[in-house]
Write a protein that holds these residues in place. Sequence first.
Motif, short mmCIF file in Angstrom:
data_model
loop_
_atom_site.label_atom_id
_atom_site.label_comp_id
_atom_site.label_asym_id
_atom_site.label_seq_id
_atom_site.Cartn_x
_atom_site.Cartn_y
_atom_site.Cartn_z
N ARG A 30 76.59 30.46 25.79
CA ARG A 30 75.98 29.34 26.65
C ARG A 30 77.05 29.36 27.89
O ARG A 30 78.07 29.51 27.75
N PHE A 31 76.34 28.93 28.95
CA PHE A 31 77.12 28.75 30.06
C PHE A 31 78.10 27.78 30.06
O PHE A 31 79.37 27.91 30.55
N ASP A 32 77.94 26.57 29.28
CA ASP A 32 79.02 25.58 29.05
C ASP A 32 80.04 26.08 28.41
O ASP A 32 81.39 25.84 28.55
N ARG A 33 80.06 27.13 27.33
CA ARG A 33 81.15 27.52 26.68
C ARG A 33 81.73 28.54 27.65
O ARG A 33 82.97 28.82 27.33
N LEU A 34 81.10 29.44 28.11
CA LEU A 34 81.75 30.37 29.30
C LEU A 34 82.66 29.53 30.33
O LEU A 34 83.88 30.07 30.24
N HIS A 35 82.19 28.40 30.56
CA HIS A 35 83.05 27.56 31.50
C HIS A 35 84.26 27.27 30.66
O HIS A 35 85.57 27.36 31.41
N GLU A 36 84.32 27.15 29.50
CA GLU A 36 85.54 26.66 28.43
C GLU A 36 86.50 28.00 28.51
O GLU A 36 87.70 27.75 28.61
N VAL A 37 85.70 29.03 28.40
CA VAL A 37 86.54 30.23 28.21
C VAL A 37 87.40 30.67 29.56
O VAL A 37 88.40 30.97 29.67
N LEU A 38 86.73 30.48 30.78
CA LEU A 38 87.47 30.49 31.90
C LEU A 38 88.34 29.68 32.50
O LEU A 38 89.55 29.78 32.88
N GLN A 39 88.26 28.28 31.77
CA GLN A 39 89.42 27.20 32.19
C GLN A 39 90.57 27.81 31.35
O GLN A 39 91.69 27.80 31.93
N ALA A 40 90.32 28.30 30.32
CA ALA A 40 91.40 29.01 29.44
C ALA A 40 92.14 30.19 30.21
O ALA A 40 93.19 30.24 30.32
N ALA A 41 91.26 30.98 30.49
CA ALA A 41 91.69 32.10 31.33
C ALA A 41 92.49 32.06 32.42
O ALA A 41 93.50 32.65 32.79
N TYR A 42 92.02 31.09 33.28
CA TYR A 42 92.95 30.74 34.54
C TYR A 42 93.95 29.43 34.42
O TYR A 42 94.43 29.43 35.46
N GLY A 43 94.04 29.07 33.26
CA GLY A 43 94.98 28.05 33.12
C GLY A 43 94.71 26.76 33.70
O GLY A 43 95.20 25.97 34.08
N TRP A 44 93.24 26.63 33.81
CA TRP A 44 92.88 25.23 34.55
C TRP A 44 92.69 24.04 33.63
O TRP A 44 92.75 24.15 32.64
N SER A 45 92.44 22.94 34.27
CA SER A 45 92.34 21.62 33.37
C SER A 45 91.27 21.18 33.23
O SER A 45 91.04 19.82 32.96
N ASN A 46 90.13 21.79 33.67
CA ASN A 46 88.64 21.05 33.66
C ASN A 46 88.62 19.84 34.33
O ASN A 46 88.01 18.99 34.13
N SER A 47 89.02 19.85 35.84
CA SER A 47 88.92 18.58 36.44
C SER A 47 87.91 18.53 37.51
O SER A 47 87.85 17.98 38.41
N HIS A 48 87.01 19.64 37.53
CA HIS A 48 86.04 19.76 38.74
C HIS A 48 84.57 20.02 38.22
O HIS A 48 84.71 20.81 36.99
N LEU A 49 83.55 19.54 38.81
CA LEU A 49 82.22 20.27 38.25
C LEU A 49 82.19 21.91 38.42
O LEU A 49 83.05 22.41 39.07
N TYR A 50 81.05 22.36 37.95
CA TYR A 50 81.11 23.83 38.06
C TYR A 50 79.67 24.13 38.09
O TYR A 50 78.88 23.49 37.58
N GLU A 51 79.26 25.26 38.70
CA GLU A 51 78.00 26.12 38.64
C GLU A 51 78.32 27.48 38.84
O GLU A 51 78.97 28.15 39.45
N PHE A 52 77.58 28.07 37.63
CA PHE A 52 77.47 29.69 37.80
C PHE A 52 76.04 30.13 38.50
O PHE A 52 75.31 29.33 38.55
#
Length: 88
Positions: A30-52
């Motif tokens: 799911r795209f919400d899970r892909l968002h979590e994968v990318l947060q981890a891959a880039y070392g981000w802190s999930n502090s912004h909205l997202y859109e694929f």
Amino acid sequence: MAAYLVRLKVTLDDVEPLVMRRVVVPFRIRFDRLHEVLQAAYGWSNSHLYEFRIRDVGFGIPDGGFDDPIDARKATLLSAIEDIGARS
């Protein structure tokens, strides 16, 4: 049914030098899970909205606005590609 995997090359727009990651995920993610994968891959802190975006279709978290994206919690990468017909 076998769990097919897909390797994604993810680049950030408008950033120099090029910032890129490759991730391997299930094709039915799911795209919400892909968002979590990318947060981890880039070392981000999930502090912004997202859109694929796939072509002109957006997937994110709807906020009640006029041009809301498709709910990322309900759409998978595979279903999006099948629906839109994108190959890359």
